[in-house]
Design a protein around this motif. Structure first.
Motif, short mmCIF file in Angstrom:
data_model
loop_
_atom_site.label_atom_id
_atom_site.label_comp_id
_atom_site.label_asym_id
_atom_site.label_seq_id
_atom_site.Cartn_x
_atom_site.Cartn_y
_atom_site.Cartn_z
N LYS B 169 3.71 0.19 -5.96
CA LYS B 169 4.40 0.90 -4.87
C LYS B 169 5.61 1.66 -5.39
O LYS B 169 5.90 2.77 -4.94
N VAL B 172 4.58 5.11 -7.03
CA VAL B 172 3.87 6.14 -6.27
C VAL B 172 4.84 7.21 -5.77
O VAL B 172 5.82 6.90 -5.11
N GLU B 198 -4.73 2.81 -0.65
CA GLU B 198 -3.76 2.51 0.41
C GLU B 198 -2.46 3.27 0.19
O GLU B 198 -1.84 3.75 1.15
N PHE B 199 -2.02 3.38 -1.07
CA PHE B 199 -0.75 4.03 -1.37
C PHE B 199 -0.90 5.54 -1.59
O PHE B 199 0.07 6.23 -1.92
#
Lengths: 496, 496
Positions: B169, B172, B198-199
């Motif tokens: 996370k 990103v 998802e990210f």
């Protein structure tokens, strides 16, 4: 850019490559996250605690962590039944011991039967163990006077925070004016602002009415929504009831009005109800959003989308460290529900000991069980003391000039408003601090009391608050409240 | 869009508003997530299990969940020392019991002393309890032959998955061609592809070399990186060692080459080392990325950014349900490290029982402790049986025509390649299924054996695999492997 280029040449001069991951290159959404409950003031408290341990002289002998709703850290006793059953579950050899009541053994066996390999050490289904989801559904039915609850709509989680993040994550979409907006109360529990920043959604503030004991006002919701519609697409409305940090408990009328508003305006409702067992004030009562929604009948009961959250970290048990909780979804699109299931499966499963505690919290000993009497006594003792502490807090604060505290109707916090002298506000601004952060830091340095400034929760411009838990034991709470009031008086003198 | 408009008018006809949250309006990144290990085949297995329970006749009597690395669900025994200490921690009244060895009591007291309110039920510091982070640092130092480890660089987590998500996370950022690209092995553990989806980061595949027992090839890394640079900004490289699903254990030379590559190409390294205790093959040995990095000296040891992950879910203890793990970061920008700390604090803290188990895993009984002998015997028994099962798996599969299985040097899985007849491939395509998904579904329906198709992990075009754990108990594993081989032979006949 100047800073970055500077950093680069500095690194180059030292024969160092610049790092891949820096403040400039990292996820900008994460940079914007703030989480006051564990922010700079708490880090400073930890430093002071270390100083004390190393014998550094301070004007106090201990740090009082009144910043967090952490009951057991404050000395609250555990509930014997829960811990006996857990001990049997983690070490089933004890099932042969004569020192455990018969119902704790039955309960432990029931839990282990539901676990893979009959062990808390196996993964579970991503939404949690089926039997526990059935227990939760039954609890909700009972709580809501028989309104049905479907175990398929219950998802266990790693504390309520985890479930709130999951539902918000589903809701986040769009760019520019179609970016998802989420209405949250001000003051709020800063999980909401933190997660919305992390997910790059738009935070839409609606202000609670301090003059009416922090009640929610529908006209204010309207205002917030209409102003937001210019620059984002509001799609969800978060409610915290009982309120954190406000301690307010919503009336049934208010909840009905909120549901009508959400329905008319097409907003997904998130009801943070983790303090549902923590209601103290005469005349206050917890009404679940689910119950009110269902009793309103169609079209609300059949169409309004709702997610309601609960936790094992609060109530009378305060089992924060086990990280257990759940969400019940109502009227959610079944295809979205599948997507939620899939998203949770990437995290494998919530911690199983927390799932087990949750199963007991929603299904405690029955009157015919050997453990019932002790359980009931322990539960009542905690809740009665919390009620007394809520009252005491309000009373002591309101005796202090310059402090005004709304009744703590529920939850675990007071959120008093403090008058700060103009010179203190000015001094704070010179230091680049929010005035109430300045106040709280001074409080910490001089008394060892750690509370969280109102600016971390949000407040009306020009007003100042702090959040303090009511959890310290009774014999510590009164001196604590008085010390705090006296400090405020001294602070006011010093800066006037 | 047609579907959406259709849905809308349908809803309107029924007097229903369209839901706020639908497949069309939900987070598009979440929609793109896939997680094969708990995907459709596992859901089907659960249905079949329910059918069996309700007495529906099937060609098998039980479902064998060989899809997940879930040791205790497969019947693996718990480690007595860990569970005794845990029982004492959750229910400290037991500290007076004569039935617990003295060192389990000392250990439990040490753990409780480190907890808020001396209870597992209190929140901890967000990065985990300080004492446990020191235990982890000491473990790493010992593992790596004395190379120092700083407890400030250790962050405990809710299983390794949670820590991997946190680090990814942070990495990103960007849009279009500056969007973060992350290199991951193919085949991979699908956590990586799921989280990158998802990210909204770009997944950059590098293929492991099946013909060299799934070894990592630097030229292939180069290829993947250079092709990716056209359309994203690769900033991180993920390594899984020992490999999941491949079972490959990397040589020291390979690790050095990977580090040199990452350094030259300015990639943040993520080393997923959760199977570090699971190395079976003669001549294979676990080398940690941290140790190799440090021994390579400057500029690598002083500059290369690395995050290394470990877990309590694997090894010899398999305590998956407790959700414990950690990440050690090396050469991370201190300001980014603060940001990581902040991000973790929003989730409050990892489950404390899992933290406690981790503290014991990294610091098990010493030879002078009363529990040592039993602990050592239990540990060795599990690891020796796993080694035997790794060997048996390779051997039985390689005796079957049309199945080819690389040696299972480490971890907990085999990932054999299966030949599928052209007619089966065609039939699968007609059904809209990946050919190996079609194979695995048929396997499940006819034998009750649940394994995961290779398409869920990634594989070279036109090759087919499945992942199966080696965890079933020895007496079940051989018949299982034989049944699977026989099914493959029958499947081949049926479609030729």
């Amino acid at each position: 850019m100047a800073a970055r280029a500077g950093g680069h040449s500095q690194a180059a001069m030292n024969g160092m490559k610049e790092k891949v991951l820096t403040l400039d290159t990292m996820n900008p959404c994460v940079r914007r996250v703030e989480y006051a409950v564990r922010g700079p003031i708490v880090l400073r408290a930890l430093e002071l605690e270390q100083d004390l341990r190393q014998g550094v002289k301070k004007p106090f002998t201990e740090i009082i962590h009144a910043n967090l709703g952490d009951a057991q850290a404050m000395g609250q006793k555990t509930i014997t039944f829960f811990r006996q059953v857990l001990a049997l579950c983690v070490h089933p050899d004890l099932l042969n011991s004569p020192h455990f009541p018969e119902d704790t053994k039955r309960r432990a066996e029931r839990i282990l039967q539901a676990c893979g390999g009959h062990s808390l050490g196996a993964y579970t289904f991503s939404a949690g163990i089926r039997l526990f989801r059935e227990d939760v559904a039954q609890y909700i039915e009972q709580r809501d006077g028989g309104i049905p609850s479907d175990p398929n709509n219950i998802f266990l989680s790693t504390g309520a925070s985890d479930a709130i993040m999951t539902v918000l994550k589903l809701l986040v979409a769009g760019e520019g004016r179609s970016r998802t907006g989420v209405l949250i109360p001000i003051p709020q529990y800063p999980l909401y602002s933190a997660v919305l920043a992390e997910f790059n959604a738009v935070q839409v503030d609606y202000y609670l009415d301090e003059d009416r004991a922090w009640a929610l006002d529908i006209a204010e919701l309207q205002r917030a929504l209409h102003e937001a519609r210019g620059h984002c697409t509001p799609r969800a409305l978060c409610i915290i009831n009982p309120g954190n940090p406000t301690g307010q408990v919503q009336t049934r009328e208010c909840i009905e009005a909120v549901i009508r508003f959400a329905f008319e305006e097409r907003l997904f409702l998130l009801a943070d109800e983790v303090y549902q067992d923590n209601v103290y004030a005469d005349g206050s009562r917890f009404h679940s959003f689910k119950k009110v929604l269902m009793e309103m009948g169609p079209p609300y009961s059949t169409q309004q989308e709702l997610a309601s959250f609960h936790s094992i970290s609060k109530g009378y048990m305060g089992e924060c460290g086990f990280r257990g909780g759940y969400v019940e979804v109502v009227n959610m699109d079944p295809k979205v529900q599948q997507q939620m299931q899939k998203l949770m499966s990437v995290r494998l499963c919530p911690p199983v000991p927390g799932q087990a505690v949750l199963s007991m919290v929603v299904s405690p000993p029955a009157p015919s069980d050997p453990s019932f009497e002790q359980f009931q006594a322990e539960r009542q003792a905690v809740l009665a003391e919390l009620a007394a502490k809520a009252k005491l807090t309000e009373q002591v604060f309101n005796e202090a000039p310059g402090i005004r505290c709304n009744p703590v109707q529920g939850a675990m916090y007071s959120f008093p408003r403090v008058q700060l002298p103009a010179r203190a506000v000015q001094r704070a601004q010179e230091l680049g601090l929010a005035p109430d952060m300045f106040f709280c830091l001074r409080l910490l340095e001089e008394t060892g009391i750690c509370v969280v400034p109102g600016s971390g929760f949000g407040q009306r411009e020009g007003t100042y608050h702090f959040r303090m838990t009511i959890l310290p034991p009774m014999e510590k709470l009164r001196p604590l409240l008085e010390k705090l009031s006296q400090f405020h008086a001294k602070f006011t003198r010093d800066f006037s």
